[in-house]
Design a protein around this motif. Structure first.
Motif, PDB file in Angstrom:
ATOM      1  N   SER A 206       0.833  -1.209   0.000  1.00  0.00           N
ATOM      2  CA  SER A 206       0.000   0.000   0.000  1.00  0.00           C
ATOM      3  C   SER A 206       0.864   1.253   0.000  1.00  0.00           C
ATOM      4  O   SER A 206       0.545   2.250  -0.680  1.00  0.00           O
ATOM      5  CB  SER A 206      -0.927   0.010   1.219  1.00  0.00           C
ATOM      6  OG  SER A 206      -1.832  -1.075   1.177  1.00  0.00           O
ATOM      7  N   THR A 210       0.794   4.125  -2.914  1.00  0.00           N
ATOM      8  CA  THR A 210       0.593   5.546  -2.625  1.00  0.00           C
ATOM      9  C   THR A 210       1.758   6.379  -3.143  1.00  0.00           C
ATOM     10  O   THR A 210       1.570   7.453  -3.741  1.00  0.00           O
ATOM     11  CB  THR A 210       0.424   5.758  -1.116  1.00  0.00           C
ATOM     12  OG1 THR A 210      -0.720   5.017  -0.657  1.00  0.00           O
ATOM     13  CG2 THR A 210       0.237   7.239  -0.791  1.00  0.00           C
ATOM     14  N   LYS A 213       1.593   6.859  -7.022  1.00  0.00           N
ATOM     15  CA  LYS A 213       0.308   7.208  -7.617  1.00  0.00           C
ATOM     16  C   LYS A 213       0.473   8.427  -8.523  1.00  0.00           C
ATOM     17  O   LYS A 213       0.869   9.498  -8.073  1.00  0.00           O
ATOM     18  CB  LYS A 213      -0.723   7.506  -6.541  1.00  0.00           C
ATOM     19  CG  LYS A 213      -2.115   7.802  -7.112  1.00  0.00           C
ATOM     20  CD  LYS A 213      -3.132   8.045  -6.010  1.00  0.00           C
ATOM     21  CE  LYS A 213      -4.509   8.318  -6.609  1.00  0.00           C
ATOM     22  NZ  LYS A 213      -5.523   8.555  -5.553  1.00  0.00           N
TER      23      LYS A 213
END
Length: 592
Positions: A206, A210, A213
């Protein structure tokens, strides 16, 4: 100076005397999972074993534990995450198990399994995931090795993270997952340990999602590879969160044939090949760092740091050797239709008058071919070149240590490119035996390729370009040779909007066009920039043999050329030709 490679190993001589490996004939069926399509190879100089090795050999990339990937369900259903339909949705190419020892569990092309360490193997990606494509036409899929993939990595990884989260949060889903991973007889303690490992992996994945992104999705057939690599080295490896930047300069995946024969590679020409194979190896290590190579920079003293990682350096030497023997694909009259000889001849005259200055003609199978890249500002979107040239980062633990490219001490900040090279060279110096083996493997591959072309052993032995074992050892161990090699391996800052032009053999199989994939077909590229499509669909493999590119009416992703980094302007060459001249030129481009 006498090189140990002058005294060729007996096995190499026997291999050379036996002749080249039997290429996969044009039209050979491919083991895959393409359903009703008849998927075939074109002759690109590889035999079946080389093709399979390229598809499924690990580089050391680790995304998730291997057994987890086999067991994982999609986030919103109990269907396998790795199902063919799901893999196709991400733009990767499903494949069947085998033959032989290859791909026993039927992973997609470019998805690999590492060797087990401490009872754990990992699923990762290889070059083939991003550099293998397929053109579908009239019920046939033409498999193109080294071609730009239709893949959407951002979509794939985002949904992989969602699947991990759903497995953590849904008790029934976790129970099925645990049974597949651990077996029915697993204890409560084993299941709890698996859950803890899942929570940790989800947190790590995760955080990467992030970090990388983008401001807007790049969609199928593109990725900001430099942006991802920079973030992995400058943020994660250096442990400097302030260095993070969104990867907002996506590019089309470059095609790989003739890559080892170039003097410089990458869209902006920033990565040199050589000297002695160090440039190639440094470039490939950098690529793995961007696809989960696990680099960390630690234990920095006055003159050195540690660079723990899980890059498979030896395998990278083999991989570069395989690509060296790859040929560009040729237009297939059987599957794509015959070429018009008169149009092709007229188009050749146009090409020689208007295109040859930037896009040299080479013989695709010549083992001695060398390509000098032409760096030009043709007015295309500057985002990628600008982002690469202007990236500056805090040096973190490297501050005060010696820069491998320049032998100067790092200050508080440095260019992102040199810092990334520092990380890659640190990986190589951390395992000198593997690095030397990889360099010699690259040399052997070049020698084999040239022997295929009929070169004499004596002439190659006298070639001063080839390194001796002593020179390589010196380059890896220190001293002036090492410093010179490291300086050469460091990419120079690229001026804004300058990109690399290259020979166009096989260009017909490499849509979409321009460095950022903003032009869907060669026909569209010959239109004045103001008249080119402002938007089109991407993601379909349906090939348009007339316009030469993919069908622009199909596909899950809408490419919007008005978004930052997506501009389709520039490269106005050929746009003033008459329509008939453009069709003649296009016919010639098909033949390259």
């Amino acid at each position: 100076m006498t090189s140990i490679r002058t005294l060729l190993p007996l096995a190499l001589l026997l291999s050379a005397c036996a002749g080249p490996p039997t290429p996969i004939p044009s039209g050979t069926p491919v083991p895959d999972a393409a359903g009703p399509l008849k998927v075939v190879n074109l002759d690109q100089g590889w035999d079946e074993q080389t093709q399979l090795a390229f598809w499924f050999s690990t580089q050391g990339s680790r995304i998730v534990p291997y057994r987890w990937f086999l067991a994982l369900e999609q986030a919103d259903s109990d269907a396998p995450f790795r199902s063919d339909a799901n893999i196709e949705r991400f733009g990767y190419l499903p494949a069947r198990p085998g033959p032989g020892r290859w791909n026993p569990d039927g992973l997609p092309i470019g998805f690999t399994k590492t060797a087990e360490q401490a009872g754990q193997a990992w699923m990762g990606l290889s070059c083939a995931a991003c550099h293998t494509t397929q053109l579908n036409i009239k019920g046939v899929g033409l498999r193109i090795d080294g071609g730009p993939a239709m893949a959407d990595f951002n979509l794939f990884f985002g949904e992989l993270v969602a699947a991990l989260a759903a497995t953590r949060d849904d008790p029934a889903k976790f129970a099925r997952f645990a049974q597949r991973v651990l077996g029915e007889a697993a204890s409560a303690a084993q299941q709890q340990a698996l859950r803890e490992a899942l929570v940790k992996q989800l947190a790590d994945s995760s955080a990467r999602l992030t970090l990388n992104k983008p401001g807007h999705p790049p969609g199928h057939a593109r990725l900001d590879a430099f942006g991802n690599i920079f973030n992995e080295v400058l943020v994660v490896a250096l442990n400097e969160p302030a260095n993070a930047r969104p990867p907002d300069a996506p590019v089309s995946y470059p095609f790989l044939w003739d890559t080892p024969q170039h003097d410089v590679v990458q869209w902006n020409g920033s990565a040199p090949n050589g000297p002695f194979g160090l440039g190639e190896l440094t470039r490939n290590v950098g690529e793995v760092l961007g696809v989960f190579g696990g680099l960390r920079v630690s234990d920095c003293g006055k003159d050195s740091c540690s660079y723990p990682n899980h890059v498979d350096i030896r395998q990278l030497g083999e991989l570069e050797g395989w690509v060296r023997s790859l040929w560009s694909p040729q237009w297939s009259a059987q599957y794509l239709g015959p070429l018009d000889a008169a149009m092709r001849q007229r188009g050749q005259q146009i090409y020689q008058a208007q295109c040859l200055g930037c896009h040299a003609s080479i013989e695709r199978t010549d083992p001695f071919r060398r390509v000098t890249a032409q760096l030009r500002d043709v007015g295309s979107d500057p985002a990628m070149a600008t982002a690469a040239a202007m990236r500056v980062a805090k040096t973190g633990p490297l501050q005060g240590t010696l820069s491998l490219p320049t032998l100067q001490r790092y200050g508080a900040e440095a260019g992102g490119g040199p810092l990334t090279v520092q990380g890659a060279v640190g990986v190589l110096l951390g395992d000198k035996d593997a690095t030397l083996a990889a360099l010699l493997s690259q040399f052997d591959a070049q020698l084999r390729d040239e022997l295929r072309g009929g070169a004499s052993v004596a002439s190659m032995a006298a070639d001063a370009r080839r390194p001796s074992a002593q020179m390589l050892a010196q380059a890896l161990g220190g001293g002036s040779s090492a410093h010179a090699a490291n300086r050469a391996a460091a990419p120079a800052p690229a001026p804004n909007a300058i990109y690399k032009a290259r020979p166009l053999n096989g260009i017909w199989a490499t849509a979409p066009y321009l460095h950022n994939g903003s032009v869907p077909t060669l026909w569209e590229l010959l239109q004045p920039p103001a008249q080119r499509m402002r938007s089109f669909q991407v993601g379909s493999r349906a090939f348009d043999a007339q316009r030469v590119g993919f069908d622009t009416q199909q596909g899950p992703y809408r490419f919007d050329t008005t978004l930052p980094g997506n501009g389709n302007g520039g490269h106005a060459y050929g746009t003033a030709l008459s329509e008939s001249q453009k069709r003649d030129l296009l016919e010639y481009l098909k033949s390259l």
